[in-house]
Design a protein around this motif. Structure first.
Motif, PDB file in Angstrom:
ATOM      1  N   SER A  78       0.966  -1.060   0.096  1.00  0.00           N
ATOM      2  CA  SER A  78      -0.163   0.051   0.036  1.00  0.00           C
ATOM      3  C   SER A  78       0.866   1.379   0.046  1.00  0.00           C
ATOM      4  CB  SER A  78      -0.993  -0.113   1.139  1.00  0.00           C
ATOM      5  OG  SER A  78      -0.450  -0.379   2.357  1.00  0.00           O
ATOM      6  N   GLU A  79       2.162   1.385   0.472  1.00  0.00           N
ATOM      7  CA  GLU A  79       2.869   2.490   0.539  1.00  0.00           C
ATOM      8  C   GLU A  79       3.277   2.696  -0.868  1.00  0.00           C
ATOM      9  OE1 GLU A  79       3.160  -0.460   2.981  1.00  0.00           O
ATOM     10  OE2 GLU A  79       5.347  -0.406   2.619  1.00  0.00           O
ATOM     11  N   THR A  80       3.789   1.662  -1.680  1.00  0.00           N
ATOM     12  CA  THR A  80       3.970   1.788  -3.078  1.00  0.00           C
ATOM     13  C   THR A  80       2.847   2.514  -3.873  1.00  0.00           C
ATOM     14  OG1 THR A  80       5.273  -0.064  -2.756  1.00  0.00           O
ATOM     15  CG2 THR A  80       5.039   0.627  -5.164  1.00  0.00           C
ATOM     16  N   ILE A  81       1.996   1.952  -3.606  1.00  0.00           N
ATOM     17  CA  ILE A  81       0.490   2.562  -4.444  1.00  0.00           C
ATOM     18  C   ILE A  81       0.161   3.837  -3.758  1.00  0.00           C
ATOM     19  CG2 ILE A  81      -2.192   1.928  -4.702  1.00  0.00           C
ATOM     20  CD1 ILE A  81      -1.520  -1.023  -4.426  1.00  0.00           C
ATOM     21  N   ASN A  82       0.199   4.190  -2.448  1.00  0.00           N
ATOM     22  CA  ASN A  82       0.060   5.497  -2.116  1.00  0.00           C
ATOM     23  C   ASN A  82       0.827   6.699  -2.520  1.00  0.00           C
ATOM     24  OD1 ASN A  82      -2.624   4.603  -0.963  1.00  0.00           O
ATOM     25  ND2 ASN A  82      -1.262   4.110   1.257  1.00  0.00           N
ATOM     26  N   GLN A  83       2.235   6.122  -2.806  1.00  0.00           N
ATOM     27  CA  GLN A  83       3.056   6.918  -3.208  1.00  0.00           C
ATOM     28  C   GLN A  83       2.611   7.581  -4.583  1.00  0.00           C
ATOM     29  OE1 GLN A  83       6.676   5.598  -4.720  1.00  0.00           O
ATOM     30  NE2 GLN A  83       7.591   7.809  -4.649  1.00  0.00           N
TER      31      GLN A  83
ATOM     32  N   HIS B  93     -12.506  11.082  -6.013  1.00  0.00           N
ATOM     33  CA  HIS B  93     -13.031   9.726  -5.582  1.00  0.00           C
ATOM     34  C   HIS B  93     -12.366   8.781  -6.455  1.00  0.00           C
ATOM     35  CE1 HIS B  93     -15.961   6.390  -5.335  1.00  0.00           C
ATOM     36  NE2 HIS B  93     -16.182   7.216  -3.998  1.00  0.00           N
ATOM     37  N   MET B  94     -12.072   7.455  -5.833  1.00  0.00           N
ATOM     38  CA  MET B  94     -11.437   6.465  -6.293  1.00  0.00           C
ATOM     39  C   MET B  94     -12.386   5.097  -6.217  1.00  0.00           C
ATOM     40  SD  MET B  94      -7.604   5.841  -5.590  1.00  0.00           S
ATOM     41  CE  MET B  94      -7.169   7.299  -6.966  1.00  0.00           C
ATOM     42  N   THR B  95     -12.305   4.334  -7.313  1.00  0.00           N
ATOM     43  CA  THR B  95     -13.152   3.103  -7.183  1.00  0.00           C
ATOM     44  C   THR B  95     -11.958   2.016  -7.251  1.00  0.00           C
ATOM     45  OG1 THR B  95     -14.967   4.162  -7.939  1.00  0.00           O
ATOM     46  CG2 THR B  95     -15.111   1.967  -8.006  1.00  0.00           C
ATOM     47  N   THR B  96     -12.198   0.889  -6.505  1.00  0.00           N
ATOM     48  CA  THR B  96     -11.190   0.036  -6.713  1.00  0.00           C
ATOM     49  C   THR B  96     -12.019  -1.376  -6.422  1.00  0.00           C
ATOM     50  OG1 THR B  96     -10.504  -0.175  -4.537  1.00  0.00           O
ATOM     51  CG2 THR B  96      -8.999   1.221  -5.877  1.00  0.00           C
ATOM     52  N   ASP B  97     -11.298  -2.563  -6.500  1.00  0.00           N
ATOM     53  CA  ASP B  97     -11.888  -3.674  -6.059  1.00  0.00           C
ATOM     54  C   ASP B  97     -11.303  -3.896  -4.647  1.00  0.00           C
ATOM     55  OD1 ASP B  97      -8.989  -4.834  -6.024  1.00  0.00           O
ATOM     56  OD2 ASP B  97      -9.559  -5.661  -7.972  1.00  0.00           O
ATOM     57  N   ASP B  98     -11.775  -4.855  -3.938  1.00  0.00           N
ATOM     58  CA  ASP B  98     -11.428  -5.088  -2.611  1.00  0.00           C
ATOM     59  C   ASP B  98     -10.068  -5.703  -2.292  1.00  0.00           C
ATOM     60  OD1 ASP B  98     -12.336  -7.649  -3.152  1.00  0.00           O
ATOM     61  OD2 ASP B  98     -13.825  -7.720  -1.982  1.00  0.00           O
ATOM     62  N   TYR B  99      -9.066  -5.873  -3.208  1.00  0.00           N
ATOM     63  CA  TYR B  99      -7.876  -6.343  -2.956  1.00  0.00           C
ATOM     64  C   TYR B  99      -7.213  -5.766  -1.834  1.00  0.00           C
ATOM     65  CZ  TYR B  99      -2.922  -7.661  -3.812  1.00  0.00           C
ATOM     66  OH  TYR B  99      -1.697  -8.086  -3.854  1.00  0.00           O
ATOM     67  N   SER B 100      -6.296  -6.435  -1.142  1.00  0.00           N
ATOM     68  CA  SER B 100      -5.971  -6.214   0.329  1.00  0.00           C
ATOM     69  C   SER B 100      -5.108  -5.034   0.356  1.00  0.00           C
ATOM     70  CB  SER B 100      -5.275  -7.293   1.057  1.00  0.00           C
ATOM     71  OG  SER B 100      -4.278  -7.451   0.306  1.00  0.00           O
ATOM     72  N   SER B 101      -4.472  -4.602  -0.728  1.00  0.00           N
ATOM     73  CA  SER B 101      -3.532  -3.466  -0.787  1.00  0.00           C
ATOM     74  C   SER B 101      -4.557  -2.136  -0.831  1.00  0.00           C
ATOM     75  CB  SER B 101      -2.639  -3.243  -1.977  1.00  0.00           C
ATOM     76  OG  SER B 101      -1.613  -4.323  -1.817  1.00  0.00           O
ATOM     77  N   TYR B 102      -5.540  -2.461  -1.558  1.00  0.00           N
ATOM     78  CA  TYR B 102      -6.462  -1.029  -1.593  1.00  0.00           C
ATOM     79  C   TYR B 102      -7.154  -0.877  -0.467  1.00  0.00           C
ATOM     80  CZ  TYR B 102      -5.223  -2.286  -6.511  1.00  0.00           C
ATOM     81  OH  TYR B 102      -4.685  -2.228  -7.888  1.00  0.00           O
ATOM     82  N   LYS B 103      -7.008  -1.383   0.446  1.00  0.00           N
ATOM     83  CA  LYS B 103      -7.608  -1.107   1.802  1.00  0.00           C
ATOM     84  C   LYS B 103      -7.233  -0.047   2.599  1.00  0.00           C
ATOM     85  CE  LYS B 103     -10.231  -5.351   2.305  1.00  0.00           C
ATOM     86  NZ  LYS B 103      -9.975  -6.811   2.593  1.00  0.00           N
ATOM     87  N   LYS B 104      -5.706   0.024   2.341  1.00  0.00           N
ATOM     88  CA  LYS B 104      -5.279   1.126   3.111  1.00  0.00           C
ATOM     89  C   LYS B 104      -4.816   2.419   2.053  1.00  0.00           C
ATOM     90  CE  LYS B 104      -2.622  -1.968   5.638  1.00  0.00           C
ATOM     91  NZ  LYS B 104      -1.469  -2.462   6.008  1.00  0.00           N
ATOM     92  N   ILE B 105      -5.724   2.673   1.422  1.00  0.00           N
ATOM     93  CA  ILE B 105      -5.514   3.619   0.299  1.00  0.00           C
ATOM     94  C   ILE B 105      -5.364   5.074   0.921  1.00  0.00           C
ATOM     95  CG2 ILE B 105      -6.995   4.825  -1.322  1.00  0.00           C
ATOM     96  CD1 ILE B 105      -6.946   2.719  -3.162  1.00  0.00           C
ATOM     97  N   SER B 106      -4.594   5.839   0.334  1.00  0.00           N
ATOM     98  CA  SER B 106      -4.067   7.225   0.852  1.00  0.00           C
ATOM     99  C   SER B 106      -5.229   7.913   1.208  1.00  0.00           C
ATOM    100  CB  SER B 106      -3.486   7.961  -0.271  1.00  0.00           C
ATOM    101  OG  SER B 106      -3.313   9.498   0.209  1.00  0.00           O
ATOM    102  N   SER B 107      -5.196   8.605   2.487  1.00  0.00           N
ATOM    103  CA  SER B 107      -6.248   9.470   2.969  1.00  0.00           C
ATOM    104  C   SER B 107      -6.460  10.762   2.148  1.00  0.00           C
ATOM    105  CB  SER B 107      -6.038   9.806   4.398  1.00  0.00           C
ATOM    106  OG  SER B 107      -4.881  10.484   4.709  1.00  0.00           O
ATOM    107  N   THR B 108      -5.767  11.112   1.138  1.00  0.00           N
ATOM    108  CA  THR B 108      -5.798  12.282   0.512  1.00  0.00           C
ATOM    109  C   THR B 108      -7.120  12.002  -0.559  1.00  0.00           C
ATOM    110  OG1 THR B 108      -4.227  11.695  -1.239  1.00  0.00           O
ATOM    111  CG2 THR B 108      -3.558  12.787   0.556  1.00  0.00           C
TER     112      THR B 108
END
Ligand code: ZN
Length: 307
Positions: free
Chosen positions: A197-202, A213-228
């Motif tokens: 998730s750090e890599t994705i958030n960066q 607004h961001m739409t994703t599937d529920d893959y675990s890395s996307y659970k901690k997506i950036s609060s921005t």
């Protein structure tokens, strides 16, 4: 631009140089030595001379053409072909078309152009509503087999992970059947080393406006997506994928098909450049004839630091 128009505008080396100079004059030249922006033009040397310290800047210096020995005409033809064709061009094909005896400089030129495309797109951020997902692209890792003589030059197959973000808004006017319910605008594709998730958030923090607004599937890395960004994760299945994430999947499969069609075996180190080209063209799909001119401007502004 049609090929006939192209040759009307740029029939020879001289016309390409003059056009390049016109674009550069408009952007302005900055003296590398003293920072002064006032220059004389030395026509006989094809150089600018600083009005303050007399330092000379060649027409190529400080642009994407810096340190290239290829004619301006080659660069113009390559920029034309890369922007005017829907598909891509391999360096081998470009070499054939240009009738040049060496492959490497042509290959380097094309990658420099693709880098410029990426640098230019990096100056824009995505906004409003985005579909985000990852794609896996088949590439070749040439470095890994360097010490194994049998395999040298072939490289081993691997999957390279690419984060794909597509601006896509609900399209309430959509009356056509079988069309996605969302309208697509701009996209970004970024090679990533892992799906943490750090890599994705960066990537999100650099490439996406706050509050998007961001739409994703529920893959675990996307659970901690950036609060921005505002984020909604969905359980995605074949029944709802076309409603929730129509464009991100279309973009991934189109990019794969296009790259495989033209390049066959893609070195993982250069995948980002090919993606740059794909995104650059997609993002300018309504620009028409202006695409080449815009690329020239980008080439004057962005200096490519050694491959
Ligand atoms: Zn100066």
């Amino acid at each position: 631009m049609s090929i006939i128009d192209y040759y009307k505008h740029y029939p020879d080396e001289e016309s390409c140089k003059l056009k390049f100079k016109a674009v550069r004059d408009k952007q302005g030249v900055i003296c590398k030595k003293c920072g002064c922006t006032d220059h004389y033009w030395k026509g006989d040397k094809w150089s600018y001379e600083c009005k303050q310290c007399r330092f000379r800047t060649s027409l190529r210096s400080g642009t994407v053409l810096q340190s290239s020995k290829l004619p301006f005409q080659y660069w113009f033809i390559a920029m034309h072909l890369l922007t005017a064709t829907k598909k891509s061009f391999s360096a081998k094909e470009m070499q054939r078309q240009l009738g040049h005896n060496r492959y490497e400089p042509i290959w380097a030129m094309m990658h420099k152009i693709r880098s410029v495309m990426g640098l230019r797109d990096d100056t824009h951020t995505l906004t409003e509503a985005i579909e985000l997902d990852e794609g896996f692209f088949e590439t070749v890792d040439r470095d890994r087999d360097k010490d194994e003589p049998n395999k040298r030059g072939r490289g081993s197959q691997r999957q390279t992970t690419v984060l794909v973000m597509v601006e896509s808004k609900d399209n309430p006017d959509n009356t056509k059947r079988n069309r996605p319910d969302k309208k697509v605008k701009y996209l970004k594709m970024k090679v990533i080393n892992n799906l943490r998730s750090e890599t994705i958030n960066q990537k999100i923090e650099i490439g996406v406006d706050k509050g998007t607004h961001m739409t994703t599937d529920d893959y675990s890395s996307y659970k901690k997506i950036s609060s921005t960004v505002e984020h909604t994760a969905h359980k995605v299945n074949t029944a709802n994928v076309n409603k929730l994430l129509p464009w991100v999947h279309k973009a991934i499969s189109n990019a794969k098909r296009l790259l495989l069609d033209v390049h066959h075996r893609i070195d993982d180190d250069f995948l980002q450049n090919y993606l740059n080209e794909f995104c650059y063209k997609f993002n300018r799909r309504y620009f028409g004839e202006r695409t080449m001119e815009r690329l020239l401007i980008a080439g004057v502004q962005h200096q490519w630091n050694e491959l």
